[in-house]
Design a protein around this motif. Structure first.
Motif, short mmCIF file in Angstrom:
data_model
loop_
_atom_site.label_atom_id
_atom_site.label_comp_id
_atom_site.label_asym_id
_atom_site.label_seq_id
_atom_site.Cartn_x
_atom_site.Cartn_y
_atom_site.Cartn_z
N ARG A 53 0.82 -1.21 0.00
CA ARG A 53 0.00 0.00 0.00
C ARG A 53 0.86 1.26 0.00
NH1 ARG A 53 -2.20 3.35 3.89
NH2 ARG A 53 -1.32 2.11 5.60
N ARG A 54 1.94 1.25 0.81
CA ARG A 54 2.80 2.44 0.86
C ARG A 54 3.53 2.65 -0.46
NH1 ARG A 54 5.06 0.36 6.62
NH2 ARG A 54 3.40 1.22 7.96
N ALA A 55 4.01 1.54 -1.07
CA ALA A 55 4.70 1.67 -2.36
C ALA A 55 3.73 2.09 -3.46
CB ALA A 55 5.38 0.35 -2.72
N ALA A 56 2.51 1.58 -3.41
CA ALA A 56 1.52 1.95 -4.43
C ALA A 56 1.11 3.41 -4.30
CB ALA A 56 0.30 1.05 -4.31
N ALA A 57 1.11 3.94 -3.07
CA ALA A 57 0.74 5.34 -2.87
C ALA A 57 1.70 6.28 -3.59
CB ALA A 57 0.69 5.66 -1.39
N LEU A 58 2.97 5.85 -3.73
CA LEU A 58 3.94 6.68 -4.45
C LEU A 58 3.64 6.73 -5.94
CD1 LEU A 58 7.28 5.52 -2.76
CD2 LEU A 58 6.01 7.63 -2.33
N ARG A 59 2.95 5.74 -6.46
CA ARG A 59 2.74 5.64 -7.91
C ARG A 59 1.41 6.23 -8.36
NH1 ARG A 59 5.87 0.89 -9.87
NH2 ARG A 59 7.21 0.22 -8.17
N ARG A 60 0.50 6.43 -7.41
CA ARG A 60 -0.85 6.84 -7.82
C ARG A 60 -0.90 8.29 -8.31
NH1 ARG A 60 -2.77 3.50 -3.44
NH2 ARG A 60 -2.66 5.27 -2.00
N ALA A 61 -0.08 9.15 -7.74
CA ALA A 61 -0.16 10.57 -8.08
C ALA A 61 1.21 11.20 -7.86
CB ALA A 61 -1.22 11.26 -7.21
N PRO A 62 1.42 12.40 -8.36
CA PRO A 62 2.68 13.10 -8.07
C PRO A 62 2.92 13.21 -6.57
CG PRO A 62 1.49 14.23 -9.81
CD PRO A 62 0.57 13.17 -9.29
N VAL A 63 4.17 13.03 -6.16
CA VAL A 63 4.52 13.02 -4.74
C VAL A 63 5.50 14.14 -4.45
CG1 VAL A 63 4.13 10.55 -4.48
CG2 VAL A 63 6.39 11.37 -5.19
N PRO A 64 5.62 14.56 -3.19
CA PRO A 64 6.60 15.59 -2.83
C PRO A 64 8.02 15.13 -3.17
CG PRO A 64 5.05 15.23 -1.03
CD PRO A 64 4.81 14.15 -2.03
N VAL A 65 8.85 16.08 -3.63
CA VAL A 65 10.24 15.77 -3.97
C VAL A 65 11.15 16.72 -3.19
CG1 VAL A 65 9.83 14.76 -6.23
CG2 VAL A 65 10.07 17.23 -6.03
N LEU A 66 12.29 16.21 -2.77
CA LEU A 66 13.26 17.00 -2.02
C LEU A 66 14.66 16.65 -2.47
CD1 LEU A 66 11.72 16.56 1.56
CD2 LEU A 66 11.84 18.72 0.30
N ARG A 67 15.49 17.68 -2.62
CA ARG A 67 16.92 17.44 -2.89
C ARG A 67 17.61 17.12 -1.56
NH1 ARG A 67 19.34 19.31 -7.65
NH2 ARG A 67 17.88 20.26 -9.13
N ILE A 68 18.43 16.08 -1.56
CA ILE A 68 19.08 15.62 -0.33
C ILE A 68 20.51 15.21 -0.66
CG2 ILE A 68 16.95 14.79 0.76
CD1 ILE A 68 17.94 11.93 -0.27
N LEU A 69 21.21 14.73 0.35
CA LEU A 69 22.48 14.02 0.18
C LEU A 69 22.29 12.59 0.67
CD1 LEU A 69 25.10 16.66 1.40
CD2 LEU A 69 24.41 16.13 -0.95
N GLN A 70 22.99 11.66 0.03
CA GLN A 70 22.81 10.23 0.32
C GLN A 70 24.15 9.53 0.23
OE1 GLN A 70 23.14 8.25 -2.69
NE2 GLN A 70 22.83 6.25 -1.78
N ARG A 71 24.31 8.49 1.04
CA ARG A 71 25.51 7.66 0.95
C ARG A 71 25.14 6.23 1.32
NH1 ARG A 71 28.79 10.35 5.52
NH2 ARG A 71 30.38 10.43 3.89
N VAL A 72 25.98 5.29 0.87
CA VAL A 72 25.84 3.88 1.20
C VAL A 72 27.05 3.47 2.03
CG1 VAL A 72 25.62 1.54 0.29
CG2 VAL A 72 24.54 3.44 -0.91
N ASP A 73 26.83 2.75 3.13
CA ASP A 73 27.95 2.34 3.97
C ASP A 73 28.33 0.90 3.70
OD1 ASP A 73 26.10 0.75 5.23
OD2 ASP A 73 26.19 1.76 7.16
N HIS A 74 29.28 0.38 4.46
CA HIS A 74 29.79 -0.98 4.24
C HIS A 74 28.82 -2.06 4.68
CE1 HIS A 74 33.77 0.07 2.79
NE2 HIS A 74 33.90 0.95 3.77
#
Length: 443
Positions: free
Chosen positions: A292-313
């Motif tokens: 349900r949460r993943a489908a909610a992202l696909r149903r309509a335009p969603v808020p977008v934000l510019r961020i910083l991201q990293r992946v750890d070990h």
């Protein structure tokens, strides 16, 4: 000039127009409301555990008589199963506890209080613990709603559909299928248990009532001497409740004998119902919520934000404010994986030349790996790029939410990441593992 490394830039074409940066003052305002200590799931779980144990200890042992025979207690089974699984749901599925808590409280009130006894105070404490747990779960869900609202405010009305090539919706399929299978097993177990009860009742209805004297005890049997002088051995759930030389009533139908006070008990089937049914229900809820949460992202335009991201070990993805270029304050932690377009090349005709070229490249890579094996035997840690990267977050971030992240890969090309599990807030002092060896590394 600052000596801090510059985050890996995101290609401008990969960022939707008008996406605002999630700056530290908004991000800290989002992270500031924390769950009150009393609402942390460990406290309602501990309260319920202690009160249930007290109620079990204080409850008198059932006495099986011909007037009030023992037998399968399906409502008691549901009561105990809900109490056990409630402990897990407090941590993982607070949404379910808003329903299961009141249901369990009603069962306790209806099932236990009519039987006046020493356990009344403990049963009242169980209901109080369930009310406490309900309030704690409501507080957690209210915090999530506030986080989503603050994230939408930070997005300042900027909404966009998910990037193209996101692929079909797969979240939740595996737990839903597994949950359905386990629920089917539980349903079969209920049917077999009820069939056993029905067959026992039919046999008892046509059986002859016989008086007998107890002559000895086994681990789960009684040795008796019937009124006709015959010696018999019958099953007994509570053999120590019957004193030697006491008189019991048997139901006898040919070579079939049982105590009139102890009808067929479907305890084994009930255990299977609890194990399969509660596990299946938990998996179904986990899968349905994720879907349900993943489908909610696909149903309509969603808020977008510019961020910083990293992946750890540890393969965890960490989210930071767009201006936190030092990576000092992680806001969110999740497990994310890149989107794979299953349609790519699916209907392409085979290319013999391309296959031969790919095979030659694979052989060359294998030879190169063999040549460098001795040089790399001291450097066998996985090569993970832990640098901060510019990224765009799709969807309002919150605890246990689902997100889509567009970031740059090693080569600086845009890549779309999907969360493979619920987003979590980092606990106090928790941060990414940026250096080897990590705590669970193999020496």
């Amino acid at each position: 000039m600052s000596d801090l490394p510059v985050p890996v830039p995101l290609p401008s074409a990969a960022a939707p127009a008008g996406a605002p940066a999630w700056l530290s003052h908004d991000a800290l305002r989002w992270a500031e409301p924390r769950l009150p200590r009393w609402a942390e799931p460990r406290w309602p779980a501990l309260a319920l555990l202690v009160t249930v144990i007290a109620a079990i200890v204080l409850e008198p042992e059932p006495s099986c008589t011909v007037a009030v025979p023992c037998g399968p207690d399906w409502l008691g089974m549901i009561q105990m199963g809900l109490a056990v699984v409630q402990l897990l749901w407090y941590f993982r599925l607070p949404e379910l506890t808003l329903v299961s808590g009141p249901v369990l409280a009603v069962i306790v009130a209806v099932e236990e209080f009519p039987q006046a006894g020493t356990a009344d105070a403990a049963n009242a404490a169980v209901i109080a613990a369930l009310a406490f747990g309900w309030a704690a779960s409501w507080q957690r869900l209210a915090l999530r709603r506030r986080q989503r609202r603050l994230a939408e405010q930070a997005a300042a009305g900027a909404r966009h559909p998910l990037p193209e090539g996101i692929g079909p919706l797969r979240r939740g399929v595996v737990p839903i299928v597994a949950g359905l299978v386990l629920c089917a097993v539980a349903g079969v177990a209920v049917g077999l248990g009820l069939r056993g009860v029905h067959e026992d009742e039919q046999r008892a209805a046509k059986a002859e009532s016989v008086s007998a004297v107890v002559t000895g005890h086994g681990e789960d049997t009684l040795r008796v001497r019937a009124s006709d002088g015959s010696k018999r051995t019958v099953d007994a759930a509570y053999p120590d409740d019957y004193d030697t030389d006491s008189v019991v009533t048997l139901l006898s139908d040919g070579d079939w004998n049982r105590l009139a006070a102890e009808p067929y008990d479907a305890f084994g089937w009930q255990l299977l119902v609890l194990a399969a049914g509660l596990s299946g229900l938990t998996l179904l809820a986990v899968g349905a919520l994720a879907r349900r949460r993943a489908a909610a992202l696909r149903r309509a335009p969603v808020p977008v934000l510019r961020i910083l991201q990293r992946v750890d070990h540890n393969a965890d993805t960490w989210i930071y404010a767009a201006d936190d270029t030092a990576g000092r304050t992680p806001l969110l932690r999740c497990l994310a994986y890149p989107v794979i377009d299953d349609r790519a090349g699916e209907n392409d005709p085979p290319d013999a030349d391309a296959d031969a070229e790919a095979e030659a490249e694979a052989e060359a890579e294998a030879e190169a790996e063999n040549e460098n094996e001795e040089e790399d035997e001291d450097e066998d840690w996985p090569d993970v790029d832990t640098r901060l990267r510019e990224a765009v977050l799709y969807g309002p971030p919150c605890d246990a939410g689902e997100l889509v992240i567009v970031t740059a890969n090693w080569d600086g090309d845009p890549v779309v990441l999907l969360t493979a599990g619920p987003v979590r807030l980092p606990k106090g002092g928790q941060g990414p593992e940026l250096e080897w060896p990590v705590e669970d590394a193999v020496e």
